[in-house]
Design an enzyme around this catalytic site. Structure first.
Site, PDB file in Angstrom:
ATOM      1  CE1 TYR A  29     -44.927 -46.825 -53.135  1.00  0.00           C
ATOM      2  CE2 TYR A  29     -44.036 -45.843 -51.137  1.00  0.00           C
ATOM      3  CZ  TYR A  29     -44.598 -46.916 -51.798  1.00  0.00           C
ATOM      4  OH  TYR A  29     -44.832 -48.088 -51.111  1.00  0.00           O
ATOM      5  N   GLY A  84     -45.475 -48.184 -46.156  1.00  0.00           N
ATOM      6  CA  GLY A  84     -44.317 -48.839 -46.734  1.00  0.00           C
ATOM      7  C   GLY A  84     -43.194 -47.863 -47.041  1.00  0.00           C
ATOM      8  CB  SER A 111     -45.458 -51.209 -43.409  1.00  0.00           C
ATOM      9  OG  SER A 111     -45.678 -51.870 -44.642  1.00  0.00           O
ATOM     10  CD  GLN A 132     -49.287 -54.050 -43.486  1.00  0.00           C
ATOM     11  OE1 GLN A 132     -48.083 -53.826 -43.524  1.00  0.00           O
ATOM     12  NE2 GLN A 132     -49.932 -54.636 -44.478  1.00  0.00           N
ATOM     13  CE1 TYR A 134     -50.672 -54.953 -48.098  1.00  0.00           C
ATOM     14  CE2 TYR A 134     -48.453 -54.235 -47.497  1.00  0.00           C
ATOM     15  CZ  TYR A 134     -49.727 -53.943 -47.948  1.00  0.00           C
ATOM     16  OH  TYR A 134     -50.067 -52.649 -48.236  1.00  0.00           O
ATOM     17  CB  THR A 160     -53.274 -54.884 -45.317  1.00  0.00           C
ATOM     18  OG1 THR A 160     -52.783 -53.948 -44.348  1.00  0.00           O
ATOM     19  CG2 THR A 160     -53.852 -54.110 -46.494  1.00  0.00           C
ATOM     20  CE  LYS A 256     -54.446 -49.413 -43.047  1.00  0.00           C
ATOM     21  NZ  LYS A 256     -54.427 -49.385 -44.533  1.00  0.00           N
ATOM     22  CG  HIS A 280     -54.141 -49.515 -49.454  1.00  0.00           C
ATOM     23  ND1 HIS A 280     -54.046 -50.716 -48.807  1.00  0.00           N
ATOM     24  CD2 HIS A 280     -52.863 -49.143 -49.741  1.00  0.00           C
ATOM     25  CE1 HIS A 280     -52.764 -51.070 -48.729  1.00  0.00           C
ATOM     26  NE2 HIS A 280     -52.030 -50.115 -49.272  1.00  0.00           N
ATOM     27  NE  ARG A 283     -50.322 -45.631 -51.104  1.00  0.00           N
ATOM     28  CZ  ARG A 283     -49.237 -45.155 -51.728  1.00  0.00           C
ATOM     29  NH1 ARG A 283     -49.216 -43.894 -52.133  1.00  0.00           N
ATOM     30  NH2 ARG A 283     -48.189 -45.933 -51.945  1.00  0.00           N
ATOM     31  CG  ASP A 311     -56.643 -45.926 -43.043  1.00  0.00           C
ATOM     32  OD1 ASP A 311     -57.581 -46.056 -43.853  1.00  0.00           O
ATOM     33  OD2 ASP A 311     -55.610 -46.596 -43.125  1.00  0.00           O
ATOM     34  N   GLY A 313     -56.991 -39.711 -45.268  1.00  0.00           N
ATOM     35  CA  GLY A 313     -57.253 -38.292 -45.487  1.00  0.00           C
ATOM     36  C   GLY A 313     -57.359 -37.442 -44.246  1.00  0.00           C
ATOM     37  N   GLY A 334     -51.379 -41.633 -41.637  1.00  0.00           N
ATOM     38  CA  GLY A 334     -50.230 -42.117 -42.383  1.00  0.00           C
ATOM     39  C   GLY A 334     -49.398 -41.013 -42.980  1.00  0.00           C
ATOM     40  NE  ARG A 335     -51.203 -39.888 -49.232  1.00  0.00           N
ATOM     41  CZ  ARG A 335     -52.286 -40.625 -49.484  1.00  0.00           C
ATOM     42  NH1 ARG A 335     -53.280 -40.648 -48.589  1.00  0.00           N
ATOM     43  NH2 ARG A 335     -52.371 -41.356 -50.579  1.00  0.00           N
TER      44      ARG A 335
END
Length: 385
Positions: A29, A84, A111, A132, A134, A160, A256, A280, A283, A311, A313, A334-335
């Site tokens: 995920y 998330g 998030s 952030q 939504y 976003t 974003k 994103h 994703r 953002d 990678g 992020g990751r």
């Protein structure tokens, strides 16, 4: 470096550790993209094709990665991106991430889809907090979140805009993964193979308050989420909504999910203070342009009038330096901190951010850049595709 005892020397090491600790469904995920993952690979290739042309015989003995966001100093031009369900990687994970960002001297973005409520994060984490947002089809629910963020003292609002519908992440279906995360016949064996994660994370939520859910959602939407297992999306969002958000939010406002210069211009006209060039994390739309390819055109259009961030990678300090050389004000990661979080909580997330800062400062030395404001496009050379 952080107080973590992990034998991890780069983000890839942290990713490998996280992969061993997390159930496959949860790891994928976070890690994977969408559909055939063309966007995910292209995002990385776009960064890799940019190479440095270092300048030499520059005094870099007092080099500094310090910068600022919205006039407030930051220890490096990096912020933790909204992600998330970070609280599924570690118990109370959003608080641990925010504390790691505070320790690193950079902002943390919470998030809408967090496991821990904004009230708890604000009360327990400290540091610079961005929120952030939504937008949901029922606008009043989203506007309530803005008021909550104000009361909690969040510094900036990030909306976003690139997710009008649920993305097609087929691996989630194969793995039986959903939000809220539930233990089912489809994923029970996967969870059983990771007892450490189950007892240290999931079981602690069960004992405290039941199945972990998205705590920022109002009760009506949380009930709908429990029934559909798909967070609601808003496919009617418009520039008028952005102008209304600008009217309601007095602090810094970021948009974003921008990949077009004309959209960046519209965001500026609606009163946004910054845009984040983003697909994103690869994703959502699998045929989207890589953010690093879109960044120069967006900068040319609005870079002299508003902050432009990027953002997607960024797993090395050198990757961050490339974005700064193109002209980005900052980079959202992020990751990378999530892998640190999954590996060792706050200490692991701190380690991830320390690694990125040390790598950035090392690349500054090799490229002859004494401070991040000295980065410019002349330091880059783009390889042919």
């Amino acid at each position: 470096m952080s107080g973590s005892g992990l034998k991890a020397y780069n983000v890839a090491d942290l990713r490998r550790l996280a992969r061993r600790k997390l159930p496959r469904g949860l790891f994928e995920y976070v890690d994977r993209g969408t559909e055939d993952e063309h966007a995910l690979r292209a995002m990385t290739r776009a960064i890799e094709r940019l190479k440095f042309q270092p300048q030499v015989l520059v005094d870099v003995s007092a080099r500094s990665a310090q910068s600022d966001f919205f006039g407030i100093p930051t220890q490096m031009p990096v912020a933790v991106a909204p992600t998330g369900a970070a609280g599924l990687l570690w118990h109370d994970g959003e608080i641990a991430l925010a504390r790691a960002a505070h320790r690193a001297g950079i902002p943390f973005t919470l998030s809408t889809a967090s496991i821990i409520s904004m009230e708890r994060v604000a009360a327990e984490a400290g540091g610079r907090l961005w929120f952030q947002l939504y937008m949901w089809p029922e606008r009043e629910h989203s506007l309530e979140l803005i008021e909550r963020a104000k009361r909690c003292g969040f510094e900036a609002l990030m909306i976003t805009v690139d997710t009008p519908t649920a993305p097609n992440r087929e691996y989630n279906k194969h793995n039986g993964f959903s939000l809220p995360m539930r233990i089912s016949a489809q994923n029970a064996w996967d969870v059983a193979l990771h007892p450490g994660w189950f007892f240290k994370v999931f079981a602690r939520y069960l004992l405290r308050s039941g199945v972990p859910t998205l705590e920022n959602y109002p009760s009506q939407l949380r009930q709908r989420l429990n029934e559909s297992h798909t967070p609601p999306k808003c496919d009617s969002l418009s520039w008028a909504d952005l102008r209304e958000l600008r009217r309601r939010w007095s602090g810094p406002l970021m948009v974003k999910g921008i990949l077009r210069p004309d959209d960046a211009q519209k965001a500026h006209e609606c009163g946004a203070d910054a845009v984040v060039v983003s697909n994103h994390g690869g994703r959502n739309l699998d045929s989207s342009v890589p953010p690093m390819n879109a960044l120069p055109r967006v900068l040319e259009q609005v870079g002299h009038r508003m902050s432009v961030m990027v953002d997607g990678g960024f797993n090395r300090g050198g990757d961050i330096a490339k974005a700064l050389a193109l002209g980005a004000r900052g980079v959202l990661v992020g990751r990378a901190p999530l892998w640190g979080l999954a590996s060792d909580g706050e200490a692991g997330a701190t380690l991830a951010l320390d690694i990125l800062r040390e790598e950035l400062e090392r690349v500054m030395a090799f490229t002859g850049v004494p401070n991040v404001s000295a980065y410019n496009p002349q330091l880059l050379h783009a390889l042919a595709d």
